[in-house]
Structures are given as structure tokens and as C-alpha cells.
Design a protein around this motif. Structure first.
Motif, short mmCIF file in Angstrom:
data_model
loop_
_atom_site.label_atom_id
_atom_site.label_comp_id
_atom_site.label_asym_id
_atom_site.label_seq_id
_atom_site.Cartn_x
_atom_site.Cartn_y
_atom_site.Cartn_z
N VAL A 151 0.85 -1.18 0.00
CA VAL A 151 0.00 0.00 0.00
C VAL A 151 0.89 1.23 0.00
O VAL A 151 1.72 1.41 0.90
N THR A 152 0.74 2.06 -1.03
CA THR A 152 1.47 3.32 -1.12
C THR A 152 0.51 4.45 -0.78
O THR A 152 -0.54 4.59 -1.41
N CYS A 153 0.86 5.21 0.23
CA CYS A 153 -0.01 6.28 0.72
C CYS A 153 0.65 7.63 0.45
O CYS A 153 1.84 7.82 0.76
N GLU A 154 -0.11 8.56 -0.14
CA GLU A 154 0.43 9.87 -0.50
C GLU A 154 -0.52 10.97 -0.04
O GLU A 154 -1.74 10.83 -0.16
N TRP A 155 0.06 12.06 0.48
CA TRP A 155 -0.68 13.20 0.98
C TRP A 155 -0.52 14.35 -0.02
O TRP A 155 0.59 14.83 -0.26
N TYR A 156 -1.63 14.83 -0.60
CA TYR A 156 -1.61 15.86 -1.63
C TYR A 156 -2.20 17.17 -1.09
O TYR A 156 -3.31 17.20 -0.56
N PHE A 157 -1.44 18.25 -1.29
CA PHE A 157 -1.88 19.59 -0.89
C PHE A 157 -1.82 20.54 -2.08
O PHE A 157 -1.12 20.27 -3.08
N HIS A 158 -2.52 21.65 -1.96
CA HIS A 158 -2.50 22.66 -3.02
C HIS A 158 -1.15 23.38 -3.01
O HIS A 158 -0.57 23.63 -1.94
N PRO A 159 -0.62 23.73 -4.18
CA PRO A 159 0.68 24.43 -4.23
C PRO A 159 0.70 25.73 -3.43
O PRO A 159 1.75 26.07 -2.84
N ASP A 160 -0.41 26.44 -3.39
CA ASP A 160 -0.45 27.69 -2.61
C ASP A 160 -0.27 27.40 -1.12
O ASP A 160 0.39 28.17 -0.40
N ALA A 161 -0.86 26.29 -0.66
CA ALA A 161 -0.70 25.91 0.75
C ALA A 161 0.75 25.54 1.04
O ALA A 161 1.32 25.94 2.07
N ILE A 162 1.35 24.78 0.12
CA ILE A 162 2.73 24.34 0.31
C ILE A 162 3.67 25.54 0.39
O ILE A 162 4.65 25.54 1.14
N ALA A 163 3.35 26.59 -0.39
CA ALA A 163 4.22 27.78 -0.44
C ALA A 163 3.98 28.74 0.72
O ALA A 163 4.73 29.71 0.88
N THR A 164 2.96 28.50 1.53
CA THR A 164 2.64 29.40 2.63
C THR A 164 3.68 29.28 3.75
O THR A 164 4.01 28.17 4.17
N PRO A 165 4.22 30.38 4.22
CA PRO A 165 5.19 30.31 5.33
C PRO A 165 4.61 29.57 6.53
O PRO A 165 3.46 29.81 6.93
N GLY A 166 5.38 28.66 7.07
CA GLY A 166 4.93 27.90 8.23
C GLY A 166 4.11 26.67 7.91
O GLY A 166 3.64 25.98 8.82
N PHE A 167 3.90 26.39 6.62
CA PHE A 167 3.12 25.21 6.24
C PHE A 167 3.70 23.96 6.88
O PHE A 167 4.89 23.69 6.77
N ASP A 168 2.83 23.17 7.51
CA ASP A 168 3.27 21.95 8.19
C ASP A 168 2.24 20.85 8.00
O ASP A 168 1.20 20.85 8.67
N PRO A 169 2.50 19.89 7.10
CA PRO A 169 1.55 18.79 6.88
C PRO A 169 1.69 17.65 7.87
O PRO A 169 0.93 16.68 7.81
N GLN A 170 2.67 17.74 8.79
CA GLN A 170 2.97 16.62 9.66
C GLN A 170 1.78 16.14 10.49
O GLN A 170 1.61 14.92 10.70
N PRO A 171 0.91 17.03 10.99
CA PRO A 171 -0.24 16.53 11.74
C PRO A 171 -1.15 15.59 10.93
O PRO A 171 -1.69 14.63 11.47
N ALA A 172 -1.30 15.86 9.62
CA ALA A 172 -2.09 14.97 8.76
C ALA A 172 -1.33 13.69 8.47
O ALA A 172 -1.90 12.59 8.47
N ILE A 173 -0.04 13.80 8.22
CA ILE A 173 0.79 12.62 7.94
C ILE A 173 0.81 11.69 9.14
O ILE A 173 0.58 10.47 9.02
#
Length: 372
Positions: free
Chosen positions: A293-315
Motif C-alpha cells: 500500500v502506497t499512501c500519498e498526501w496531496y496539498f494545493h501548491p499555494d498551501a505548500i508555499a505558505t510560510p509555516g506550512f506543516d503537513p505533519q499533523p495529517a501525515i
């Protein structure tokens, strides 16, 4: 929407999880003929970018050509059969070169040059293009079929093609990938994803955010199954703390912002639409009792570019949930292998499992009572 009842339907019999003959039949009737979700267009962001998908002895190069089109080819040279791409992904540049005898193919699959073949009587490079594989995209997700003449994508996955057009997931980018090897049959992995009957006892973090009865299924028959669960906090998301990692994705309604939409895509994927990201699970049946099972987390590019963006809580949230689920699947695999185990009845909270089994039997051309 009230789901189609599972009353009177039992789970698949022991042989469907343990029999090599059935596993081989699945290869022929499902995986080598159906549509498989293999990746996302963000992996092919520029001409020459490629990734490889493997199924047993078959290997497929999926790439973006010089005109920007997504193409797929069998990963072998037309000369002596050498594999062309050994790496799982990368950039080919402007051509595909065989590492054995340097036959060179364009990104459109045509043979451009073949050293020392000009003097071979009757040889015409136009007769030796790469073998093509049929490819389709839906909202940025890439599907292939290994069948020479597959059923039309729009027919087989009709529930997908007419939905979610307002969600422009083609622009999203994966911020993390996690690969799991689960010691269980692929159907048990699908079954586990398709119900929350087990959630109160196994997933306390998940059940706190989306109680197991906060669900309804808007697709309950066919190759795509599932529906929404609404969150206790309509301004939150599925993360370790319950807060969003990013602004809501563009185009979704206020109602959608308070829900998570979970769908299984037979036979290879689960897609989960969160208010702030999309989660993709790709399931590959490696053996009777082994699923990657390959699991991938996808976000919008604008979110990724936002200062302080942190996807770790979802991951972290879904990595925890995944590992809890894989333990359940592996325990079930060990249990159904017992010679004394007999199929048990589905509850009303497992109507999606019953629907999955109906689709499975239909594609396998099996009688509803077979396999017990």
C-alpha cells in the motif's frame, strides 16, 4: 442516502483469501484487464518525466511526451526485450535509449534509430515502435489498463467520470509518500477501508473526529463505492489535533468543508477528499497474502508555499491509523486461513463490503454462492 442492505450476505469464503488458483484467476480477470490507478500527473510535471508501474512480469513506463500528453508503454525494447528503464522514476530527457544495443525511441514511442540495422534487408524503423499501454486521467489521477482492448474507462468508472469536477485535484502536489507491506490479501485491505464498524475500539483518535455513525454512502454499487463522513468540528480536518493544516481546497462548498469523502476505486485505490488535502492509497496485490500500500498526501501548491506550512499533523494521523488497520488486516488473514473458519454475516455497518463483494463476483464472473 440509505445504503443498499447487506442483509443475508456473508463475507467471501476462505479460498478467496488463501487459494493460489483464485489469486491467479484474479490476475487474469481483474488486474490484467481492468483499469488500475497508478499515479498522479504531478509526477510527470515536465516532458521526459516518467514513473514505472510493475505487475508481475509486466512493466509499464508512464511519461509525459514533448507535446505534454501522458503516454504509457511496455518497458521493453523491441529488439531483444531488454528493460528500458531500471529506475522507478526520473527524467528521460527527449528519448528512451535501450541500455543493451542503444536502440533509441522518442517519447511518442516511435523508434528513432537502431545502430547497424540500416543494412538489414526489409528493416523499417516505423515497424518497431514501443508497445503502447492504454492510459486515461481523471482529475489528475493516472489510470492504465494492460488489456489490448479494455472496456471504456468512462463506462467502467462511470461513477468517477461524472463527479467531483469542481475539485481540481490535478494541480495538487504530494508532500509525503509512505509505503507499507501488509501481510494480508488485497481484498481484506479493501474490506477494512470500507467500514467504520471497527473504529470505536481500534481508532479512538479517528472516532473522536468522525464518530463511526456519522456516515452516509452516496455510491453503493459498482466499481466506485463510498461517501462522506461529517466531522464533529466542521472547521477542522483529520489531523492529530483535529485542526486543518491548510486553507480549504479551492472550489469546495461550506458543507464539503465539514466532511471527508472516502471512496474505494476497484481494484487498486482509495481516494479520500479532506477539506484541506487529498489522501491517496494505492493497493497492489503482490501475493495471496501480501499487499503493498502506497499512501500519498496531496496539498494545493499555494498551501505548500505558505510560510509555516506543516503537513505533519495529517501525515502522523494517517500513518497511525494505517498501522492500526494493517494489524487488523494481518490478524484477519491469519484467522481466515484456518480450515475451521466459515464466512460470517455482514452487519448493516458493512454494507460497503457486501457491495465490494458483489462487484468482485461480477468481474470474476462468479455465482453468488460460490467459494464458501
Amino acid at each position: 442516502m440509505k445504503p443498499r442492505t447487506s442483509f443475508g450476505q456473508k463475507t467471501l469464503g476462505r479460498g478467496y483469501f488463501t487459494s493460489k488458483d483464485i489469486f491467479d484467476m484474479e490476475r487474469e480477470r481483474i488486474f490484467r484487464t481492468g483499469w488500475l490507478l497508478v499515479g498522479h500527473v504531478s509526477q510527470l510535471d515536465v516532458p521526459g518525466r516518467f514513473f514505472v508501474f510493475d505487475l508481475d512480469h509486466e512493466s509499464v513506463i508512464v511519461l509525459r511526451d514533448e507535446d505534454g500528453a501522458i503516454r504509457a508503454f511496455h518497458n521493453h525494447c523491441r529488439h531483444r526485450g531488454s528493460r528500458l528503464c531500471a529506475a522507478g522514476e526520473g527524467n528521460l530527457g527527449r528519448s528512451i535509449r535501450c541500455p543493451y544495443h542503444a536502440w533509441n525511441y522518442g517519447l511518442d514511442g516511435r523508434l528513432r534509430s537502431a545502430p547497424s540495422m540500416a543494412d538489414v534487408a526489409g528493416f523499417d524503423a516505423a515497424d518497431w515502435p514501443l508497445h503502447t499501454v492504454v492510459v486515461e486521467t481523471w482529475l489528475g489521477f493516472v489510470f492504465i489498463s494492460l488489456a489490448r482492448e479494455p472496456q471504456p474507462f468512462a463506462h467502467v468508472l462511470a461513477n468517477l467520470t461524472g463527479r467531483f469536477a469542481h475539485r481540481d485535484t490535478s494541480v495538487l502536489r504530494a508532500v509525503h509518500r509512505e509505503v507499507y507491506l501488509v501481510a494480508a490479501n488485497w481484498k481484506l485491505v479493501f474490506h477494512n477501508f470500507s467500514e467504520c464498524y471497527h473504529c470505536p475500539g481500534v481508532h479512538p483518535q479517528l472516532n473522536r473526529l468522525t464518530p463511526f455513525r456519522n456516515t452516509e454512502n452516496d455510491l453503493d454499487e459498482g466499481a466506485v463505492l463510498g461517501g462522506p463522513m461529517w466531522m464533529n468540528n466542521p472547521e477542522g480536518s483529520m489531523t492529530m489535533g483535529g485542526e486543518r493544516c491548510a486553507a480549504p481546497l479551492p472550489g469546495i462548498s461550506s458543507e464539503e468543508r465539514g466532511r471527508v469523502y472516502y471512496y474505494t476505486v476497484f481494484p487498486s485505490a482509495f481516494i479520500s477528499f479532506h477539506p484541506d488535502y487529498v489522501l491517496l492509497h494505492r493497493a497492489e496485490a503482490l501475493a495471496i497474502d501480501c499487499t503493498r500500500v502506497t499512501c500519498e498526501w496531496y496539498f494545493h501548491p499555494d498551501a505548500i508555499a505558505t510560510p509555516g506550512f506543516d503537513p505533519q499533523p495529517a501525515i502522523a494521523f494517517w500513518d497511525l491509523t494505517n498501522r492500526q488497520d494493517w494489524t487488523l488486516c494481518e490478524n484477519t488473514q491469519r484467522g481466515v486461513a484456518s480450515l475451521t473458519w466459515q464466512p460470517g454475516p455482514y452487519s448493516e455497518l458493512e454494507s460497503q463490503l457486501a457491495a465490494f463483494d458483489r462487484e468482485y463476483r461480477r468481474v470474476m464472473a462468479l455465482d453468488a454462492a460460490s467459494g464458501d
